[in-house]
Design a protein around this motif. Structure first.
Motif, short mmCIF file in Angstrom:
data_model
loop_
_atom_site.label_atom_id
_atom_site.label_comp_id
_atom_site.label_asym_id
_atom_site.label_seq_id
_atom_site.Cartn_x
_atom_site.Cartn_y
_atom_site.Cartn_z
N ASP A 9 -4.65 -6.75 -1.88
CA ASP A 9 -4.82 -5.50 -1.14
C ASP A 9 -5.16 -4.39 -2.14
O ASP A 9 -4.39 -4.12 -3.07
CB ASP A 9 -3.50 -5.19 -0.41
CG ASP A 9 -3.61 -3.94 0.45
OD1 ASP A 9 -4.74 -3.50 0.72
OD2 ASP A 9 -2.54 -3.42 0.85
N MET A 10 -6.30 -3.76 -1.96
CA MET A 10 -6.70 -2.69 -2.87
C MET A 10 -5.79 -1.48 -2.68
O MET A 10 -5.31 -1.21 -1.58
CB MET A 10 -8.15 -2.28 -2.60
CG MET A 10 -9.15 -3.42 -2.73
SD MET A 10 -9.12 -4.20 -4.36
CE MET A 10 -9.79 -2.89 -5.36
N ASP A 104 -10.81 -4.12 2.37
CA ASP A 104 -10.14 -4.14 1.06
C ASP A 104 -8.96 -5.09 0.99
O ASP A 104 -8.12 -4.94 0.13
CB ASP A 104 -9.66 -2.73 0.72
CG ASP A 104 -8.45 -2.34 1.54
OD1 ASP A 104 -8.43 -2.64 2.75
OD2 ASP A 104 -7.51 -1.78 0.97
N LYS A 158 3.51 -2.12 -5.01
CA LYS A 158 2.34 -1.25 -4.93
C LYS A 158 2.58 0.08 -5.63
O LYS A 158 3.68 0.60 -5.51
CB LYS A 158 2.02 -1.02 -3.46
CG LYS A 158 0.62 -1.44 -3.10
CD LYS A 158 0.36 -1.30 -1.63
CE LYS A 158 -1.02 -1.79 -1.27
NZ LYS A 158 -2.10 -1.54 -2.20
MG LIG Z 1 -5.36 -1.39 0.90
#
Ligand SMILES: [Mg+2]
Length: 332
Positions: A9-10, A104, A158
């Protein structure tokens, strides 16, 4: 069954692409979406903007209230699609199968190519390094035994994160004491329902399965499974020939009541759908018209057709459906 799945996941994708391309935006609260004087929502925002409590899908006016000095930009989807294609190229190198969830974000089944968890860890780090070196962007990657666990893992650290969840025990250790909201697919409303019923943590879901199912039905069944780490869904690669439908939609900046304009838009959308169908050698056996009115009420009207092979045919059918709908201002 032993799967090894990567979820990639970007980080703040649209915003990160813009900051990469415009250095002057770096370190600033950047909000990609509608303009503050329009109706609409935040698509993505930079981590600096998140410090003001702004997040995806937030009403743009609310975002502006929280951060009037932010930089507001419209999304450039053509650009993001091009970057997405570059990402797919990297991901596909290491995956037996790739399932794209968004521009993404994807699940990669690496069971065969990685052979074991060490192999998967190496793939994950290679993907992160190449994404950084070749595209100047950062991503978060989770490696796990299931899709739910991989998704949970990529969220865990993240941005620019890496985390692994090798088995059911590991996800239960991680999640059991957490709020139900942290469970994959539990949104604000579902969490509220559970909280109101005295079900606060993942442990409560584990211990009150009947009650969760009674409250939430099918979704409740799903939650009682993933609360124990059970999820054997496969990575399903997207293949155009498997598409059951092709659709295009357009949201207006302002509600539209003008019939002529609405029919013009229907024609444009018909062209887009036809274009896409032709590219894959497909034709339609049914037409569906979806409308969202100004009060956000949705309707759909469908009809079967013998065969629909041109934009004009699609348009004619769509207009027939449109004319059966009682007229009022339309938003989408
Ligand atoms: Mg993302």
């Amino acid at each position: 069954m032993n799967q090894i799945i990567i979820h990639v996941d970007m980080d703040a994708f649209y915003a990160s692409v813009e900051m990469r391309d415009h250095p002057s935006l770096r370190g600033k609260p950047l909000i990609i979406g509608s303009m503050p004087n329009e109706r609409g929502v935040v698509a993505t925002c930079s981590y600096e903007a998140r410090k003001y409590g702004i997040h995806s899908a937030m009403n743009i006016k609310e975002a502006y209230r929280r951060c009037p000095n932010g930089i507001y930009m419209r999304p450039d989807f053509d650009k993001y699609k091009a970057v997405s294609a570059q990402l797919h190229e990297i991901w596909n190198t290491y995956a037996d199968a790739s399932e794209y969830i968004a521009l993404d974000e994807a699940y990669l089944d690496v069971t065969g190519k990685a052979k074991n968890f060490d192999g998967a860890r190496e793939i994950a780090h290679t993907i992160k390094r190449r994404t950084h070196d070749e595209l100047g962007l950062s991503c978060s990657v989770g490696v796990a035994y299931s899709k739910t666990a991989a998704k949970t893992a990529s969220e865990e650290k993240k941005p620019d994160g890496y985390f692994e969840i090798p088995d059911e025990k590991a996800i239960m250790d991680l999640m059991t004491e957490r709020d139900v909201r942290s469970l994959y697919t539990v949104g604000v409303k579902t969490a509220e329902k559970l909280h109101d019923a005295g079900i606060h943590t993942v442990r409560d879901i584990q211990e009150q399965r009947e009650e969760v199912i009674r409250l939430l039905g099918k979704q409740g069944q799903w939650l009682t499974q993933i609360a124990f780490g059970m999820d054997d869904r496969k990575v399903v690669p997207y293949l155009p020939q498997n598409a059951k439908s092709i659709s295009r939609e357009l949201t207006f900046q302002e509600d539209v009541s003008n019939d002529v304009l609405l029919k013009d838009v229907l024609f444009l959308l018909s062209l887009c759908v036809d274009n896409r169908a032709k590219r894959y050698g497909l034709y339609g056996k049914g037409i569906t018209l979806k409308i969202t009115f100004s009060d956000m009420k949705n309707i759909t009207r469908s009809k079967a057709v013998m065969s629909c092979e041109s934009a004009i045919e699609i348009y004619k059918e769509a207009v027939q459906l449109f004319e059966q709908v009682k007229k009022r201002p339309i938003r989408l």
